[in-house]
Design a protein around this motif. Structure first.
Motif, PDB file in Angstrom:
ATOM      1  N   ARG A   1      11.952   0.215   5.047  1.00 38.14           N
ATOM      2  CA  ARG A   1      11.153   0.000   3.839  1.00 38.14           C
ATOM      3  C   ARG A   1       9.978   0.961   3.872  1.00 38.14           C
ATOM      4  O   ARG A   1       9.317   1.106   4.901  1.00 38.14           O
ATOM      5  CB  ARG A   1      10.655  -1.443   3.788  1.00 38.14           C
TER       6      ARG A   1
ATOM      7  N   ARG B   1      -3.712   2.320   5.706  1.00 40.80           N
ATOM      8  CA  ARG B   1      -3.054   2.083   4.421  1.00 40.80           C
ATOM      9  C   ARG B   1      -4.068   1.667   3.366  1.00 40.80           C
ATOM     10  O   ARG B   1      -4.022   2.137   2.222  1.00 40.80           O
ATOM     11  CB  ARG B   1      -2.001   0.990   4.592  1.00 40.80           C
TER      12      ARG B   1
ATOM     13  N   GLU C   1       7.660   1.718  -4.105  1.00 37.20           N
ATOM     14  CA  GLU C   1       8.284   1.166  -2.902  1.00 37.20           C
ATOM     15  C   GLU C   1       9.786   1.408  -2.948  1.00 37.20           C
ATOM     16  O   GLU C   1      10.403   1.353  -4.014  1.00 37.20           O
ATOM     17  CB  GLU C   1       8.001  -0.335  -2.817  1.00 37.20           C
TER      18      GLU C   1
ATOM     19  N   SER D   1       5.521   3.845   6.215  1.00 41.65           N
ATOM     20  CA  SER D   1       6.504   2.823   6.541  1.00 41.65           C
ATOM     21  C   SER D   1       5.974   1.420   6.269  1.00 41.65           C
ATOM     22  O   SER D   1       4.812   1.111   6.539  1.00 41.65           O
ATOM     23  CB  SER D   1       6.904   2.932   8.023  1.00 41.65           C
ATOM     24  N   LEU D   2       6.863   0.579   5.734  1.00 40.62           N
ATOM     25  CA  LEU D   2       6.577  -0.845   5.588  1.00 40.62           C
ATOM     26  C   LEU D   2       7.315  -1.661   6.643  1.00 40.62           C
ATOM     27  O   LEU D   2       7.329  -2.889   6.588  1.00 40.62           O
ATOM     28  CB  LEU D   2       6.973  -1.323   4.191  1.00 40.62           C
ATOM     29  N   GLY D   3       7.930  -0.936   7.595  1.00 41.67           N
ATOM     30  CA  GLY D   3       8.622  -1.626   8.681  1.00 41.67           C
ATOM     31  C   GLY D   3      10.131  -1.444   8.610  1.00 41.67           C
ATOM     32  O   GLY D   3      10.692  -1.081   7.576  1.00 41.67           O
TER      33      GLY D   3
ATOM     34  N   ARG E   1       5.587  -0.706  10.883  1.00 45.41           N
ATOM     35  CA  ARG E   1       4.775  -0.815   9.676  1.00 45.41           C
ATOM     36  C   ARG E   1       3.502   0.025   9.828  1.00 45.41           C
ATOM     37  O   ARG E   1       2.813  -0.052  10.834  1.00 45.41           O
ATOM     38  CB  ARG E   1       4.397  -2.270   9.417  1.00 45.41           C
TER      39      ARG E   1
END
Length: 691
Positions: free
Chosen positions: A639, A507, A560, A599-601, A574
């Protein structure tokens, strides 16, 4: 070697002029030598074992200090000075409890070595001498097994000396408000989930990303003292390790600071007598006052009641509960959280800056934090319009309200940005984050390899947005663009000097060098099906944007987002790649891969809780969230960030061939983990078709 001493009380430093403190030299008479040994033997129950020769070694090195009362030995201190520059206390022993002589001995050692960077001591936990060490300014930082056969444990006590080190200076000098946590807050944030903590949910708000980037969390050394009293070794170690990265304030107690005594004098003596633990609680406040902390956060009702009244006149320190300090920062920063709903609910458009009056622009975009003068901003705007009229633009809303000001022009292979401002308001942080990425979009469209921000009055909010987008703060903010797809191995070969210190840096690299896309990373990859009616608002773009890419929104795709699904299997962790597969519904049939994200989780929770927690990020309504729940009444919250829409959706035979090549069975009806090579082939195809 274990260090120990007799218990002393705060502020009780002996002022009798008969007390003399001096270093012992090897020429001293045997009488002094015998007195030191006799005192050591009298207190051997709380002293680490030393041979007579070890005492003699310190005398020869000049690191034995004695305290004498009218010629009679009343205390001594043995210490070493290792090459690493700190003072290591070996023995601190006094004849009379509470005399203050132990502090005088330690101070003498410090004064004899002004170049020392710290004082360290190791003391057995079962000696129960933590109040002594904390009273002279030391705090526990760790522990290790002792030498005793009964399984003793040594606590390391530590006190920093001298000027601030680089890490302290960077943290305390960053210009952000200092927020000190009480021990009960530390346990709420970092204690075992098995511990019952009634205020934990409120305290967890302090870990929000937007809050963390706007403040500098700090701790009084008293936190370490109180955590050291936790009986369970596992829990003690857990919390101690969790706060290792948080900056410690410098305790002033060893310097005889009068801040703590003054605080205690401002409290009714009957209150202190009824609750002696308040004396220790105020050590946190004393250290916070000395370091100009802005907020002290606690859930201690007693401290919240008595603390503000004890503060000296003119103090700006605020003693608040977690939700109160979050609210205070939220109001101060005008809601600095990413809220896609705020900018996607309105029609933002770029207009020429020359269409707005200079006074309007100055009023909306002047930087008060930098004490910028209106005439200086006016000159900058005039120069930008004169030199690059098309590149000097204002972002406006449907009622012509001003949202952002941007001036940019091409200079060789770089995009130069002399002005980048965001108007104050509820959406300011959201627009700042979008604006940082927007400058990269401009550079990408013009085949430029770098963005250079030349605005010397960038606001704190804009600064954080640029850093979050991967800009480097190097004599002005800079961002390098790599408009390529390459393997991770190839990238590292071409950038051998780039520091990469952890495996989860995918990331960071892609954000720092956007629009770089790395392949052959073996990153977890998932296909998520999505109905067309949710696809367009979810990606933060109107329907025609996914078809006619020459008509982008004013600020491009949202940074986001959040998506809700009833699927409870194969949840993208994530950092995972997400491939968005548009299915069919009553609105249209797509049946193609249309975009990809990171993905942020994910989490599984109740729909109402999911909507309440994410409504400022998501654009999907409450009804959709409720309808997405599965039979058990749970919904999956996904997210994600940095969505890229494919120039040409991949469907039909092309998609069938891609899935068949990697043995991905169809149809895709729920979350599906697929080989990372699916993403690799998809990106290679996308870049090939777009060139």
């Amino acid at each position: 070697m274990c260090t120990t001493g007799e218990l002393e009380h705060d502020g009780n430093i002996m002022g009798d002029t008969r007390i003399s403190i001096r270093h012992v030299s090897s020429e001293e008479q045997p009488r002094e030598w015998t007195s030191v040994l006799n005192l050591a033997k009298a207190h051997r129950g709380t002293l680490g074992f030393l041979t007579d020769s070890a005492f003699m070694d310190r005398i020869r090195r000049g690191t034995l200090i004695v305290a004498e009362d009218d010629g009679v030995l009343v205390g001594y201190c043995l210490y070493d000075v290792p090459r690493r520059g700190y003072i290591k206390l070996v023995h601190v022993c006094v004849a009379t409890r509470g005399s203050g002589i132990g502090k005088l001995l330690i101070d003498a050692a410090i004064e004899a070595h002004p170049e020392a960077t710290a004082v360290v001591a190791y003391c057995r936990r079962d000696y129960g001498l933590d109040r002594f060490w904390s009273s002279v300014g030391l705090s526990p930082r760790g522990e290790r097994p002792g030498r005793a056969l009964n399984g003793s444990v040594l606590t390391q006590w530590w006190m920093q000396l001298g000027d601030l080190d680089l890490l302290e200076d960077a943290a305390l000098g960053a210009g952000r408000p200092l927020v000190a946590y009480d021990t009960n807050i530390v346990t709420d944030l970092f204690g075992s989930p098995d511990l019952f903590r009634p205020e934990r949910e409120a305290s967890l708000g302090l870990l929000a990303d937007w809050f963390q980037v706007e403040v500098t969390p700090v701790l009084s050394p008293q936190v370490d003292v109180e955590l050291d009293r936790i009986d369970g070794e596992l829990e003690r170690t857990r919390q101690r390790q969790a706060i290792a990265h948080i900056t410690r304030l410098r305790s002033q107690r060893h310097q005889g600071s009068d801040v703590l005594p003054e605080l205690l004098r401002n409290i009714d003596a009957t209150v202190l007598d009824a609750d002696p633990s308040l004396r220790e609680d105020f050590r946190h406040i004393a250290d916070a006052l000395t370091a100009d902390v802005a907020y002290f956060v606690t859930n201690d009702t007693r401290l919240l009641h008595h603390g503000p009244a004890a503060l000296p006149t003119g103090s700006t320190l605020e003693i608040l509960r977690p939700h109160e300090v979050v609210r205070a920062l939220d109001q101060r920063l005008e809601q600095p959280v990413f809220q896609s709903r705020l900018i996607e609910a309105v029609d933002l458009r770029w207009t020429a800056a020359s269409s707005s009056s200079e006074s309007e622009l100055v009023d909306a975009f002047i930087s008060h934090a930098h004490a910028e003068r209106g005439k200086d901003l006016t000159r900058a705007i005039r120069a930008a319009i004169s030199q690059n009229p098309r590149g000097t633009r204002v972002l406006t809303g449907p009622k012509n309200e001003l949202w952002a000001l941007l001036a940019e022009h091409r200079d060789a292979d770089a995009l130069r940005v002399p002005i980048i401002r965001v108007a104050r308001g509820a959406a300011s942080n959201t627009v700042a984050l979008q604006l940082a990425r927007h400058t990269r979009h401009i550079a990408r469209q013009n085949n430029l390899g770098e963005v250079m921000i030349d605005d010397s009055n960038v606001t704190v909010m804009m600064r954080h947005a640029l850093l979050a987008d991967g800009f480097r703060d190097e004599d002005g903010f800079r961002a390098s663009l790599i408009n390529r797809t390459m393997t991770h191995q190839q990238f590292m070969h071409e950038h051998p000097d780039l520091p990469v210190h952890h495996t989860g840096h995918l990331r960071d690299l892609e954000r720092r060098f956007w629009p770089l896309t790395l392949i052959h990373t073996n990153a977890p990859t998932y296909v998520i099906p999505i109905q067309p009616r949710f696809m367009y608002p979810l990606f933060g773009a109107p329907r025609e944007t996914l078809v006619e890419l020459d008509r982008p929104r004013a600020l491009g795709l949202s940074r986001e987002h959040v998506y809700y699904s009833g699927s409870g299997k194969a949840l993208p962790p994530r950092g995972a790649r997400i491939i968005w597969y548009a299915t069919a519904d009553q609105t249209e049939q797509v049946r193609a891969v249309v975009a990809y994200s990171r993905s942020l989780g994910c989490e599984r929770t109740r729909p109402r809780d999911a909507y309440r927690a994410n409504r400022q990020i998501g654009v999907l309504g409450r009804d959709h969230v409720l309808s997405a729940a599965d039979k058990s009444g749970q919904v999956t919250v996904v997210r994600f960030e940095d969505t890229e829409v494919l120039a040409t959706p991949v469907g039909g035979h092309d998609l069938q061939d891609l899935f068949a090549k990697h043995d991905v069975k169809q149809p895709i009806q729920s979350f599906r983990r697929v080989p990372s090579a699916v993403f690799d082939d998809l990106i290679v195809r996308e870049r090939r078709n777009s060139t």
